[in-house]
Design a protein around this motif. Sequence first.
Motif, PDB file in Angstrom:
ATOM      1  N   GLY A   1     -10.023 -42.486  -3.910  1.00 54.35           N
ATOM      2  CA  GLY A   1      -9.078 -41.483  -4.408  1.00 54.35           C
ATOM      3  C   GLY A   1      -7.795 -41.397  -3.611  1.00 54.35           C
ATOM      4  N   ASP A   2      -7.753 -42.012  -2.420  1.00 57.09           N
ATOM      5  CA  ASP A   2      -6.517 -41.992  -1.641  1.00 57.09           C
ATOM      6  C   ASP A   2      -5.421 -42.784  -2.356  1.00 57.09           C
ATOM      7  N   VAL A   3      -4.173 -42.376  -2.105  1.00 61.48           N
ATOM      8  CA  VAL A   3      -3.011 -43.041  -2.691  1.00 61.48           C
ATOM      9  C   VAL A   3      -2.255 -43.744  -1.577  1.00 61.48           C
ATOM     10  N   ILE A   4      -2.149 -45.041  -1.679  1.00 64.80           N
ATOM     11  CA  ILE A   4      -1.489 -45.850  -0.655  1.00 64.80           C
ATOM     12  C   ILE A   4      -0.125 -46.282  -1.171  1.00 64.80           C
TER      13      ILE A   4
ATOM     14  N   SER B   1     -12.458 -51.478  -6.271  1.00 66.04           N
ATOM     15  CA  SER B   1     -11.529 -51.275  -7.388  1.00 66.04           C
ATOM     16  C   SER B   1     -10.330 -50.436  -6.969  1.00 66.04           C
ATOM     17  N   CYS B   2      -9.267 -50.574  -7.753  1.00 64.93           N
ATOM     18  CA  CYS B   2      -8.054 -49.791  -7.511  1.00 64.93           C
ATOM     19  C   CYS B   2      -7.193 -49.786  -8.765  1.00 64.93           C
ATOM     20  N   TRP B   3      -6.263 -48.865  -8.816  1.00 62.92           N
ATOM     21  CA  TRP B   3      -5.245 -48.797  -9.865  1.00 62.92           C
ATOM     22  C   TRP B   3      -3.886 -49.087  -9.240  1.00 62.92           C
ATOM     23  N   LEU B   4      -3.120 -49.953  -9.867  1.00 66.35           N
ATOM     24  CA  LEU B   4      -1.773 -50.258  -9.394  1.00 66.35           C
ATOM     25  C   LEU B   4      -0.758 -49.472 -10.209  1.00 66.35           C
ATOM     26  N   ASN B   5       0.126 -48.806  -9.516  1.00 68.49           N
ATOM     27  CA  ASN B   5       1.261 -48.151 -10.174  1.00 68.49           C
ATOM     28  C   ASN B   5       2.534 -48.795  -9.631  1.00 68.49           C
ATOM     29  N   LEU B   6       3.061 -49.730 -10.419  1.00 71.50           N
ATOM     30  CA  LEU B   6       4.269 -50.450 -10.017  1.00 71.50           C
ATOM     31  C   LEU B   6       5.530 -49.754 -10.500  1.00 71.50           C
ATOM     32  N   GLY B   7       5.346 -48.533 -10.990  1.00 73.02           N
ATOM     33  CA  GLY B   7       6.449 -47.771 -11.565  1.00 73.02           C
ATOM     34  C   GLY B   7       6.211 -47.454 -13.026  1.00 73.02           C
TER      35      GLY B   7
ATOM     36  N   TYR C   1       5.533 -49.581  -4.318  1.00 69.29           N
ATOM     37  CA  TYR C   1       4.551 -49.358  -5.382  1.00 69.29           C
ATOM     38  C   TYR C   1       3.390 -48.572  -4.776  1.00 69.29           C
ATOM     39  N   GLU C   2       2.547 -48.016  -5.619  1.00 73.30           N
ATOM     40  CA  GLU C   2       1.415 -47.219  -5.154  1.00 73.30           C
ATOM     41  C   GLU C   2       0.106 -47.830  -5.632  1.00 73.30           C
ATOM     42  N   VAL C   3      -0.917 -47.645  -4.805  1.00 69.05           N
ATOM     43  CA  VAL C   3      -2.277 -48.064  -5.146  1.00 69.05           C
ATOM     44  C   VAL C   3      -3.175 -46.846  -5.042  1.00 69.05           C
ATOM     45  N   ILE C   4      -3.880 -46.542  -6.112  1.00 69.27           N
ATOM     46  CA  ILE C   4      -4.866 -45.461  -6.101  1.00 69.27           C
ATOM     47  C   ILE C   4      -6.238 -46.106  -5.934  1.00 69.27           C
ATOM     48  N   LEU C   5      -6.912 -45.756  -4.867  1.00 73.50           N
ATOM     49  CA  LEU C   5      -8.179 -46.410  -4.548  1.00 73.50           C
ATOM     50  C   LEU C   5      -9.294 -45.919  -5.460  1.00 73.50           C
ATOM     51  N   GLY C   6      -9.947 -46.880  -6.136  1.00 70.99           N
ATOM     52  CA  GLY C   6     -11.120 -46.536  -6.943  1.00 70.99           C
ATOM     53  C   GLY C   6     -12.403 -46.593  -6.141  1.00 70.99           C
ATOM     54  N   SER C   7     -12.298 -47.122  -4.927  1.00 70.87           N
ATOM     55  CA  SER C   7     -13.419 -47.187  -3.995  1.00 70.87           C
ATOM     56  C   SER C   7     -12.839 -47.254  -2.581  1.00 70.87           C
ATOM     57  N   GLY C   8     -13.685 -47.010  -1.594  1.00 67.11           N
ATOM     58  CA  GLY C   8     -13.174 -46.930  -0.222  1.00 67.11           C
ATOM     59  C   GLY C   8     -13.523 -48.114   0.644  1.00 67.11           C
ATOM     60  N   GLY C   9     -13.908 -49.231   0.033  1.00 64.85           N
ATOM     61  CA  GLY C   9     -14.336 -50.394   0.804  1.00 64.85           C
ATOM     62  C   GLY C   9     -13.187 -51.311   1.201  1.00 64.85           C
ATOM     63  N   VAL C  10     -13.514 -52.575   1.446  1.00 65.90           N
ATOM     64  CA  VAL C  10     -12.549 -53.548   1.951  1.00 65.90           C
ATOM     65  C   VAL C  10     -11.580 -53.971   0.846  1.00 65.90           C
ATOM     66  N   GLN C  11     -10.321 -53.643   1.054  1.00 65.60           N
ATOM     67  CA  GLN C  11      -9.225 -54.079   0.195  1.00 65.60           C
ATOM     68  C   GLN C  11      -8.025 -54.358   1.093  1.00 65.60           C
ATOM     69  N   GLN C  12      -7.288 -55.393   0.790  1.00 65.64           N
ATOM     70  CA  GLN C  12      -6.071 -55.709   1.537  1.00 65.64           C
ATOM     71  C   GLN C  12      -4.892 -55.593   0.577  1.00 65.64           C
ATOM     72  N   LEU C  13      -4.054 -54.611   0.847  1.00 67.56           N
ATOM     73  CA  LEU C  13      -2.964 -54.251  -0.055  1.00 67.56           C
ATOM     74  C   LEU C  13      -1.633 -54.547   0.616  1.00 67.56           C
TER      75      LEU C  13
END
Length: 308
Positions: free
Chosen positions: A145-148, A204-210, A87-99
Motif C-alpha cells: 500500500g505504500d506509494v513510492i 505486485s505493484c501499480w504504475l502511475n506514469l501520469g 512517476y509513482e508506484v503503489i505497492l501491491g505487496s511488500g516483498g522484493v521489488q526494485q523500482l
Amino acid sequence: MYSSALRGPSAPDPQALLTELQALATENSDPAQAPLEGRVGPSKVSLHLPSVVGLVERCPECLHLLGAGNFSSARADAGVFSERWMYEVILGSGGVQQLGWTTINTRWTNEDGVGDNPRSYAYDGNRVKKWNLQKQNYGKEWEKGDVIGCCIDLNKGTITFYQNGECLGVAFEKIVTIHTIGRRSMDNSALAYFPAVSLSYNESCWLNLGHQPFLYPVPGYSAIHRLPPPVTTRAPHRRHLCACLLQLSMLAATRHQNQNQNQRSSCWGSSVAMAGHSSHGSGGGVGSEEGAGNGKAAGRGREVISGG
C-alpha cells in the motif's frame, strides 16, 4: 480573444469569418499533443512489451504488474533525457521489488534486474537498499500500500525516491546525461532514462506514469504520460467554431436566396420583353385582335410583377 467583426446580430464580414476559422483549424488547443522538451516516446505511455524479461502479468487499463517468474523486469515505452520527471508506484505487496530508472540498452536476466547494470538505478524498500551494480543502505522498510515516488533530475544528474510523500534523500548523483557529456546525441533515446521495475515471484505493484493525478506530487517534476486537457479548456474553442459555422451557413443561405430571386426576376423580365416584341410584330392583324393580344401581354406582365 477573437475578432470583433464576428460579434453582434448582423452577418459577419466573410473574410474575417474565414480568417477565424482558419486560425482555429490550425491552432493546437490540445496541450497533450504538443511536443515535450527532454522526452522521447509516445505521449500515451505504456509498457514496452519487447523489453519484458521473465513472466509479468499485467492489466493494461491500470498498469498493474504481477511477477509470475523468478525475477521479472519491464520498462515503459517512453523515456526522458533532460529536465525533471517522476512517476509513482503503489505497492501491491511488500516483498522484493526494485523500482527506478534504466537506459534503453540495459539487458536483464531472470536474476539481474533494474539496478544490476551500470546504467540502471533502483530502490528496494524490502531490503532497504539502493542498487547500481553495488547495493548500499538507503531508505526505510516499505509495506503493501505504500506509494513510492521515483524522481529523476537530468539537469543535475540525480535520482531521488519518496515514500508516501516523504523524501528519502538523493539516492544517486552524477548519473550520465546529455549534460554531463557535454553534447546532445542525434538519437537522444540512447541517453534517455525509462521508468522500470523488477519483481520477485508473486510480487505486485501499480504504475502511475501520469495516467492519474499523483498521490504525492513533487513540485518541479513532470509526469511522463500526458493527461488530456480538461474539457473546459476546449469548450470555448468548440462553441466559437460552431458559432462561426452557423453564421457562415446563414450567410451562404442568404446569398443563395438572393441569387435565386435575381435569376427569377431576370427570367421573367426576358419573357415580358419577348411577349411585347411579338405583339408589336403582328401589327398587320385586325385591331380588335391586336388589342386583345396587348391586353394578354400586359396581363402577363402584371402577374409576374405582383407575383414577384
